[in-house]
Write an enzyme that holds these catalytic residues in place. Structure first.
Site, short mmCIF file in Angstrom:
data_model
loop_
_atom_site.label_atom_id
_atom_site.label_comp_id
_atom_site.label_asym_id
_atom_site.label_seq_id
_atom_site.Cartn_x
_atom_site.Cartn_y
_atom_site.Cartn_z
N GLY A 144 14.97 -0.59 -5.82
CA GLY A 144 14.53 -1.35 -4.61
C GLY A 144 14.26 -0.80 -3.41
O GLY A 144 14.25 0.58 -3.44
N VAL A 145 14.19 -1.45 -2.25
CA VAL A 145 13.82 -0.79 -1.13
C VAL A 145 15.13 -0.52 -0.09
O VAL A 145 16.14 -0.93 -0.35
CB VAL A 145 12.90 -1.86 -0.30
CG1 VAL A 145 11.46 -1.93 -0.83
CG2 VAL A 145 13.74 -2.90 0.07
N GLY A 146 14.88 0.70 0.75
CA GLY A 146 15.96 0.69 1.63
C GLY A 146 16.69 1.92 1.34
O GLY A 146 16.27 2.76 0.48
N GLY A 179 10.41 -7.95 -4.13
CA GLY A 179 10.32 -8.31 -5.62
C GLY A 179 11.64 -8.12 -6.36
O GLY A 179 11.76 -8.07 -7.44
N ASN A 195 14.44 -9.28 5.79
CA ASN A 195 12.99 -8.93 5.58
C ASN A 195 12.47 -9.78 4.62
O ASN A 195 11.30 -10.10 4.83
CB ASN A 195 13.18 -7.57 4.77
CG ASN A 195 13.86 -6.47 5.52
OD1 ASN A 195 13.80 -6.41 6.98
ND2 ASN A 195 14.33 -5.48 4.95
N GLU A 232 8.64 -1.27 -8.06
CA GLU A 232 7.48 -1.66 -7.20
C GLU A 232 7.27 -0.73 -5.93
O GLU A 232 6.17 -0.31 -5.85
CB GLU A 232 8.22 -2.81 -6.34
CG GLU A 232 7.60 -3.55 -5.33
CD GLU A 232 8.34 -4.39 -4.83
OE1 GLU A 232 8.70 -5.66 -5.14
OE2 GLU A 232 8.96 -4.14 -3.51
N VAL A 255 20.05 2.60 0.79
CA VAL A 255 20.77 2.46 -0.33
C VAL A 255 20.19 2.99 -1.58
O VAL A 255 20.53 3.51 -2.53
CB VAL A 255 21.94 1.21 -0.41
CG1 VAL A 255 22.46 1.02 -1.60
CG2 VAL A 255 22.32 1.12 1.11
N1 COA Z 1 25.76 -8.71 7.66
C1 COA Z 1 24.95 -8.14 8.51
N2 COA Z 1 24.33 -6.91 8.54
C2 COA Z 1 24.13 -6.63 7.41
C3 COA Z 1 25.08 -6.75 6.25
C4 COA Z 1 25.75 -7.99 6.37
N3 COA Z 1 26.41 -8.49 5.30
N4 COA Z 1 24.60 -5.95 5.26
C5 COA Z 1 23.86 -5.10 5.84
N5 COA Z 1 23.67 -5.33 7.18
C6 COA Z 1 22.67 -4.45 7.99
C7 COA Z 1 22.98 -3.19 8.13
O1 COA Z 1 24.19 -2.95 9.24
C8 COA Z 1 21.94 -2.48 8.71
O2 COA Z 1 21.65 -2.73 10.00
P1 COA Z 1 20.81 -1.83 10.95
O3 COA Z 1 19.45 -1.62 10.62
O4 COA Z 1 20.95 -2.62 12.08
O5 COA Z 1 21.59 -0.43 10.99
C9 COA Z 1 20.75 -3.23 7.80
O6 COA Z 1 21.41 -4.58 7.52
C10 COA Z 1 20.30 -2.75 6.62
O7 COA Z 1 21.39 -2.17 5.83
P2 COA Z 1 21.41 -0.81 5.11
O8 COA Z 1 23.01 -0.86 4.46
O9 COA Z 1 20.88 0.29 5.85
O10 COA Z 1 20.64 -1.29 3.54
P3 COA Z 1 19.27 -1.01 3.11
O11 COA Z 1 18.21 -0.18 4.26
O12 COA Z 1 19.30 -0.46 1.78
O13 COA Z 1 18.67 -2.58 3.32
C11 COA Z 1 18.40 -4.83 2.62
C12 COA Z 1 19.27 -3.54 2.55
C13 COA Z 1 19.10 -5.82 1.74
C14 COA Z 1 18.12 -5.28 3.89
C15 COA Z 1 16.90 -4.30 1.94
O14 COA Z 1 17.37 -3.75 0.49
C16 COA Z 1 16.11 -5.67 1.39
O15 COA Z 1 15.33 -6.10 2.35
N6 COA Z 1 16.24 -6.01 0.20
C17 COA Z 1 15.39 -7.38 0.09
C18 COA Z 1 14.03 -7.19 -0.71
C19 COA Z 1 14.02 -5.99 -2.11
O16 COA Z 1 15.38 -6.15 -2.56
N7 COA Z 1 13.13 -5.70 -2.59
C20 COA Z 1 13.15 -4.64 -3.62
C21 COA Z 1 12.59 -5.01 -4.68
S1 COA Z 1 11.80 -4.04 -5.64
#
Ligand code: COA
Length: 498
Positions: A263-265, A382, A378, A288, A267
């Protein structure tokens, strides 16, 4: 710049105009569908639209593939130009506009969007605005770094504006595979049986009469900032790789492995980077987004083929990609998101999906989109296209967020994107919970024991045990008057801890 190489269709050479002239074609109330999936969105035309209408405050519906740059989401949000936004975004100004109610956001499975447009569920597309590497002799469009929803925007829109980006190398031509399924009752099986299968054409088919404007630009994509791989994501990756290797030893995964989706991001990127340590040299990705870690895997000779809808690279990643474009091009196929995320293909290929969660509850329900149950982060993107149809569906998350003030394992998720029925494995830096074949009460024990952070483990177990005490061993024990106390405490104090 070689003009003839970029615009090969004589019939439309007289359609070349400035971004400002093209912007004047867009009128109040229109729906525009743009290219863009992190990369590959139009830039000069959106900026010209935002500038032209900044005092008039017209309203447009903005449909994209997924994330688009600040030139589009940011500029439009700041000028208050957007009424409805579909299907995914990460721009801070757009996110604020969504969360303060000025933009209506529809958070939609990315694979659903093109067919819902063709079915007419999302209204008519007035203009498609598509970034291109070049236009072919027949007026067809060669996309740039992503495909997203562009084929469907082009096939359904009344008119098309093409923004040819001369900063994109002409060598991108040949990397795309464009196939648009027919709609029911005429839909046929999508003929992909291997990640490497090409089933379409290397351009977006476009009736040249539809092209209303061609604009030249050389603006670069805004790149994603990925944080460096830290101890937490390294541990998550180690647990996952150990799990997958054990699956092979047990004969539950073929020795040749199965295609991966990541996925994205941050992690997800870090987890994929860990696959470099695997002894396999013929990994396939049916994914994706294609993030930086994929380039590392290609460079390490670990990759047979990668299929995705977008190259979503950091600045460093982009430099590497451009410097060795012909090598990477051999390994990468860019498809429409309707195909990269297609449930039929994902299930047929047996994709192993790895996505990131915001929070997971003790029964395995996952929230990927909403902070504290109300504010959009966000979008689902997908993640569910893959999760529900995966061979093994995996969710990875650090066990805590915000300096351990928030537990990512909670009694009940404050918003549900992926249900307990779809989620097979949860992994944090604390450990991995394999939920396959477990009932809800078995899942709760496993998730609390293996995945929760030590600061929250006792409190979660206490919640679970008191739920059983109060209701008996019902199917899914919960204390409904307490299930969201952790979230409300966090809203009031910034901390989930008691
Ligand atoms: N409560 C509050 N904030 C939270 C949290 C929670 N439970 N869990 C994570 N966060 C915050 C983090 O602190 C971080 O904040 P910052 O940007 O202010 O530092 C932010 O969310 C992103 O977290 P991070 O641990 O850096 O993860 P990431 O960059 O891997 O993103 C998602 C995680 C879930 C937001 C991202 O993967 C996403 O948008 N997923 C949905 C879409 C998807 O999965 N697409 C893939 C399909 S191919």
């Amino acid at each position: 710049m070689n003009f003839e190489e970029r615009i090969r269709c004589d019939r439309i050479k007289n359609k070349v105009m400035s971004a400002e002239e093209a912007a004047s074609l867009i009128k109040d109330g229109m729906t525009i569908g743009t290219s863009g999936f992190v990369t590959g969105g139009p830039k000069a035309v959106p900026l010209a639209i935002a500038e032209r209408y900044k005092n008039e405050k017209i309203k447009l519906n903005l449909y994209t593939g997924a994330i688009v740059g600040d030139e589009l989401d940011g500029a439009f949000a700041r000028e208050g130009l957007v009424d409805k936004r579909i299907p995914y975004q990460t721009n801070k100004d757009m996110r604020n506009a969504i969360n303060n109610g000025s933009v209506k956001f529809i958070d939609m499975h990315l694979s659903h969007m093109p067919q819902q447009i063709r079915y007419g569920f999302l209204g008519k597309i007035d203009f498609a605005i598509i970034e291109a590497t070049a236009i072919t002799e027949d007026g067809n469009i060669i996309p740039t770094m992503s495909v997203g929803n562009s084929p469907t925007f082009v096939s359904t829109a009344d008119k098309v504006i093409v923004e040819i980006n001369t900063s994109q190398p002409i060598e991108l031509e040949g990397m795309h595979d464009i196939y648009e399924p027919k709609d029911p009752p005429y839909r046929e099986p999508i003929p992909i049986t291997k990640v490497s299968d090409r089933i379409g054409v290397p351009y977006i088919p476009c009736d040249s009469d539809k092209i209303a404007a061609v604009v030249f630009s050389d603006m670069k994509d805004t790149t994603l900032q990925l944080t460096s791989i830290n101890e937490t994501s390294k541990k998550i990756s180690d647990y996952l790789i150990d799990f997958l290797q054990t699956e092979i030893k047990r004969g539950r995964l073929p020795k040749t492995f199965l295609p991966l989706q990541s996925g994205v991001g941050n992690v997800a990127n870090a987890v994929l980077a860990g696959f470099i340590e695997l002894k396999y040299n013929n990994l396939n990705l049916y994914s994706e987004v294609i993030q930086d870690a994929v380039l590392d895997l290609i460079d390490a000779d670990k990759i047979e083929k990668v299929s995705g809808t977008a190259l979503t690279l950091s600045e460093e990643g982009l430099k590497r990609f451009y410097a060795n474009i012909n090598k990477y091009k051999e390994k990468i196929i860019l498809r429409p998101q309707e195909i990269s995320n297609n449930p039929e293909v994902i299930r047929r290929l047996g994709v192993i999906s790895i996505n990131t969660a915001i929070e997971v509850d003790i029964y395995g329900n996952v929230n990927s989109t909403h902070i504290l149950g109300t504010k959009m982060m966000n979008g689902i993107g997908g993640s569910a296209d893959f999760t529900r149809n995966a061979y093994i569906s995996i969710f990875a998350t650090p066990s805590t967020a915000k300096d351990d003030n928030i537990s990512c394992i909670v009694p009940m998720v404050s918003h549900v994107d992926h249900t307990e029925h779809d989620v097979m494995v949860v992994v944090t830096e604390q450990g991995l919970a394999d939920l396959r074949g477990l009932s809800p009460k078995e899942r709760a024990m496993m998730i609390i024991k293996n995945c929760a952070h030590p600061d929250y483990k006792d409190a979660l177990m206490n919640y679970y045990e008191r739920s059983i005490k109060k209701h008996g061993a019902v199917q899914t024990p919960n204390l409904l008057d307490e299930a969201f106390l952790w979230h409300t405490r966090c809203l009031n104090t910034g901390n989930m801890k008691i």
